[in-house]
Design an enzyme around this catalytic site. Structure first.
Site, PDB file in Angstrom:
ATOM      1  N   ARG A  60       0.843  -1.206   0.000  1.00 43.61           N
ATOM      2  CA  ARG A  60       0.000   0.000   0.000  1.00 43.61           C
ATOM      3  C   ARG A  60       0.879   1.257   0.000  1.00 43.61           C
ATOM      4  O   ARG A  60       0.572   2.248  -0.656  1.00 43.61           O
ATOM      5  CB  ARG A  60      -0.879  -0.051   1.269  1.00 43.61           C
ATOM      6  CG  ARG A  60      -1.627   1.211   1.581  1.00 43.61           C
ATOM      7  CD  ARG A  60      -2.380   1.054   2.899  1.00 43.61           C
ATOM      8  NE  ARG A  60      -3.064   2.276   3.273  1.00 43.61           N
ATOM      9  CZ  ARG A  60      -3.770   2.417   4.391  1.00 43.61           C
ATOM     10  NH1 ARG A  60      -3.908   1.412   5.223  1.00 43.61           N
ATOM     11  NH2 ARG A  60      -4.361   3.560   4.676  1.00 43.61           N
ATOM     12  N   ASN A 113       2.121   2.489  14.751  1.00 44.16           N
ATOM     13  CA  ASN A 113       1.273   1.426  14.188  1.00 44.16           C
ATOM     14  C   ASN A 113       1.339   1.276  12.673  1.00 44.16           C
ATOM     15  O   ASN A 113       0.967   0.256  12.134  1.00 44.16           O
ATOM     16  CB  ASN A 113      -0.177   1.592  14.656  1.00 44.16           C
ATOM     17  CG  ASN A 113      -0.786   2.906  14.246  1.00 44.16           C
ATOM     18  OD1 ASN A 113      -0.112   3.758  13.682  1.00 44.16           O
ATOM     19  ND2 ASN A 113      -2.071   3.072  14.522  1.00 44.16           N
ATOM     20  N   LYS A 136      13.954  10.496   7.764  1.00 38.54           N
ATOM     21  CA  LYS A 136      14.213   9.165   7.256  1.00 38.54           C
ATOM     22  C   LYS A 136      15.572   9.071   6.584  1.00 38.54           C
ATOM     23  O   LYS A 136      15.999   9.989   5.928  1.00 38.54           O
ATOM     24  CB  LYS A 136      13.110   8.881   6.199  1.00 38.54           C
ATOM     25  CG  LYS A 136      12.899   7.462   5.861  1.00 38.54           C
ATOM     26  CD  LYS A 136      11.769   7.362   4.852  1.00 38.54           C
ATOM     27  CE  LYS A 136      11.512   5.925   4.497  1.00 38.54           C
ATOM     28  NZ  LYS A 136      12.387   5.488   3.439  1.00 38.54           N
ATOM     29  N   GLY A 174      -0.231  10.654  16.019  1.00 32.24           N
ATOM     30  CA  GLY A 174       0.021  10.086  17.339  1.00 32.24           C
ATOM     31  C   GLY A 174      -1.082  10.458  18.301  1.00 32.24           C
ATOM     32  O   GLY A 174      -2.238  10.597  17.906  1.00 32.24           O
ATOM     33  N   GLU A 193      -2.759  14.234  13.225  1.00 33.04           N
ATOM     34  CA  GLU A 193      -3.807  13.226  13.367  1.00 33.04           C
ATOM     35  C   GLU A 193      -3.647  12.602  14.739  1.00 33.04           C
ATOM     36  O   GLU A 193      -2.650  11.940  15.025  1.00 33.04           O
ATOM     37  CB  GLU A 193      -3.685  12.166  12.278  1.00 33.04           C
ATOM     38  CG  GLU A 193      -4.949  11.336  12.156  1.00 33.04           C
ATOM     39  CD  GLU A 193      -4.680   9.862  12.199  1.00 33.04           C
ATOM     40  OE1 GLU A 193      -5.123   9.226  13.183  1.00 33.04           O
ATOM     41  OE2 GLU A 193      -4.025   9.350  11.279  1.00 33.04           O
ATOM     42  N   ARG A 226      -5.479   0.903  15.841  1.00 31.57           N
ATOM     43  CA  ARG A 226      -5.548   1.821  14.702  1.00 31.57           C
ATOM     44  C   ARG A 226      -6.368   3.031  15.130  1.00 31.57           C
ATOM     45  O   ARG A 226      -7.362   2.888  15.835  1.00 31.57           O
ATOM     46  CB  ARG A 226      -6.239   1.151  13.504  1.00 31.57           C
ATOM     47  CG  ARG A 226      -5.548  -0.077  12.984  1.00 31.57           C
ATOM     48  CD  ARG A 226      -6.460  -0.901  12.093  1.00 31.57           C
ATOM     49  NE  ARG A 226      -7.111  -0.129  11.053  1.00 31.57           N
ATOM     50  CZ  ARG A 226      -8.434   0.016  10.961  1.00 31.57           C
ATOM     51  NH1 ARG A 226      -9.251  -0.531  11.863  1.00 31.57           N
ATOM     52  NH2 ARG A 226      -8.951   0.721   9.991  1.00 31.57           N
ATOM     53  N   CYS A 227      -5.932   4.205  14.673  1.00 31.72           N
ATOM     54  CA  CYS A 227      -6.682   5.424  15.023  1.00 31.72           C
ATOM     55  C   CYS A 227      -8.117   5.301  14.547  1.00 31.72           C
ATOM     56  O   CYS A 227      -9.023   5.862  15.142  1.00 31.72           O
ATOM     57  CB  CYS A 227      -6.087   6.648  14.347  1.00 31.72           C
ATOM     58  SG  CYS A 227      -4.334   6.731  14.421  1.00 31.72           S
TER      59      CYS A 227
HETATM   60  O1  G3P Z   1      -3.827   4.586  13.059  1.00 25.64           O
HETATM   61  C1  G3P Z   1      -3.522   5.313  11.949  1.00 25.64           C
HETATM   62  C2  G3P Z   1      -4.716   5.666  11.122  1.00 25.64           C
HETATM   63  O2  G3P Z   1      -4.352   6.616  10.185  1.00 25.64           O
HETATM   64  C3  G3P Z   1      -5.495   4.485  10.582  1.00 25.64           C
HETATM   65  O3  G3P Z   1      -5.262   4.116   9.284  1.00 25.64           O
HETATM   66  O4  G3P Z   1      -5.565   2.724   7.287  1.00 25.64           O
HETATM   67  O5  G3P Z   1      -5.948   1.711   9.513  1.00 25.64           O
HETATM   68  O6  G3P Z   1      -7.561   3.360   8.602  1.00 25.64           O
HETATM   69  P1  G3P Z   1      -6.136   2.921   8.640  1.00 25.64           P
END
Ligand code: G3P
Length: 414
Positions: A60, A113, A136, A174, A193, A226-227
């Site tokens: 991805r 994550n 990076k 974070g 975010e 995950r957020c």
């Molecule tokens: O936790 C990070 C957030 O951006 C979630 O991404 O792809 O799991 O919806 P996703």
């Protein structure tokens, strides 16, 4: 100044910058995909992400980088031309040319994550927009100094980086630290975010098999870390029994164990996260929640758990434990969703699309998914949290735009 040299320099910059960087980004994307196996192995070892999900993250990310390179050359190749007489009271004596130019240095701070995907979702737009970046190690032949990596504890180098006068933009993913960064950062664009408490509202007419599958995917993938994880299910009382039964049947099939074995549920990232989750579970137990499974923990590994009959006064809303609150009206569900300080994403399940759109409008979250679990991707979709969930929209196009500024030249005719 040597007129000819100057012309060449300008020509050189104009003709090479975006196209040359796009080429490097395509190369980086190819390298990511070529080396997906060893990179994924690092994710498995370092953050206990299941092996198949780790590979998905790398692929991805490669796609994101390529898409960003293509989108960048398109949108950065466009400028605007405005004429003065289109504004009342003016004659055609001024011509205005605008274009997007780089900000300078972007500071990118991704979370644990998605160490690769959320790094490249900041790096690629910053670079294609002509910025340099702090994060990076160099890769794919980027010129020296274009990307840098600084490692260290946030408590030791965080302020130095975020308050550094050489930083022209901060992109952070974070938790609460983002709020502190926002307060300390200077007058630079911020992309923050900061997590969510995504609610899933389920109406009486919803396809309950679809809902159950999405609750499992949304609530338990990567052990809920995950957020955009579903953090609370708000189910209409009339279908709640049947929904809980369907979700329970799927929870029973989730495999629990090491990431190398591709288990669905793997250890959470730190002992303190595990302790935190346990604290919430115990609080819910004391307050009388219904435990659909027995609570089980081994070190950082916590077995998936569905808690029914949760009331808003219980603190539980965390991973990999999923609370179900039974509601009697849609308004109650919307109210619960909006009572949270967070507003990242949410979802609503119903076969009535008119109702779904009205509910989406009423939910104070950046994105509402209709009949699917919350998710950030595909990576070119806009992604922005409301309220404490963040500031500055993400997604490839929005990120490129955020990481540029508008430069205007006005030609005044005699
Ligand atoms: O936790 C990070 C957030 O951006 C979630 O991404 O792809 O799991 O919806 P996703």
């Amino acid at each position: 100044m040597d007129q000819r040299m100057n012309k060449e320099k300008v020509k050189d910059l104009a003709s090479q910058l975006y196209a040359a960087i796009a080429e490097l980004l395509h190369k980086a994307a190819a390298l990511l995909k070529e080396h997906k196996a060893p990179i994924a192995e690092c994710l498995v070892k370092e953050i206990a992400k299941p092996a198949k999900d780790s590979v998905t993250e790398i692929v991805r990310s490669g796609d994101l980088v390529s898409y960003c390179a293509e989108e960048g050359v398109r949108i950065l190749g466009e400028g605007k031309f405005l004429v003065f007489d289109s504004f009342p009271g003016n004659e055609r004596t001024k011509y205005c040319l605008t274009s997007k130019i780089p900000l300078g240095v972007v500071l990118a701070i991704p979370p644990f994550n998605y160490p690769v995907n959320l790094a490249v979702s900041k790096i690629a737009p910053a670079i294609i927009a002509g910025n340099s970046l702090v994060l990076k190690p160099n890769s794919a032949g980027f010129p020296k100094g274009l990307t840098s990596c600084i490692t260290g504890k946030g408590s030791e180098i965080g302020d130095f980086l975020t308050m550094h006068p050489g930083v022209n933009c901060i992109s952070f993913t974070g938790g609460d630290t983002g709020v502190a960064i926002s307060k300390k950062a200077g007058m630079v664009p911020l992309q923050m975010e900061l997590g969510g408490k995504d609610a899933c509202i389920v109406l009486e007419d919803a396809d309950l098999d679809l809902v159950a599958a999405n609750i499992i995917k949304g609530g338990f993938s990567y052990s809920g870390q995950r957020c955009t994880a579903v953090k609370v299910v708000l189910a209409m009382e009339s279908i709640a029994d049947s929904l809980v039964e369907k979700v329970n049947a799927k929870v029973a099939k989730l495999t629990v164990g090491p990431p190398e074995e591709n288990c669905d549920i793997t250890p959470v990232v730190t002992e303190s996260s595990a302790n935190f989750i346990e604290g919430l579970v115990m609080h819910a137990k004391k307050k009388g929640a219904t435990f659909c499974q027995e609570y089980k923990r081994d070190g950082n590994l916590i077995w998936p758990l569905l808690l029914d009959n949760i009331r808003p006064d219980m603190r539980i809303a965390w991973e990999p434990v999923l609370p179900v609150i039974r509601i009697n009206t849609v308004e109650e569900g919307i109210h619960h969703c909006n009572a949270s300080n967070f507003g990242l994403q949410g979802c609503v399940f119903t076969r009535d699309s008119n109702k779904a759109i009205l509910i989406s409008d009423a939910m104070e979250s950046g994105t509402i998914q209709i009949n699917s679990a919350p998710a950030r991707g595909p990576d070119h979709f806009p992604f922005q949290g409301l309220k404490d969930s963040g500031i500055g929209s993400q997604g490839v196009t929005n990120s490129i735009n955020l990481m540029t500024k508008v430069k205007t030249t006005v030609i005044n005719l005699p």
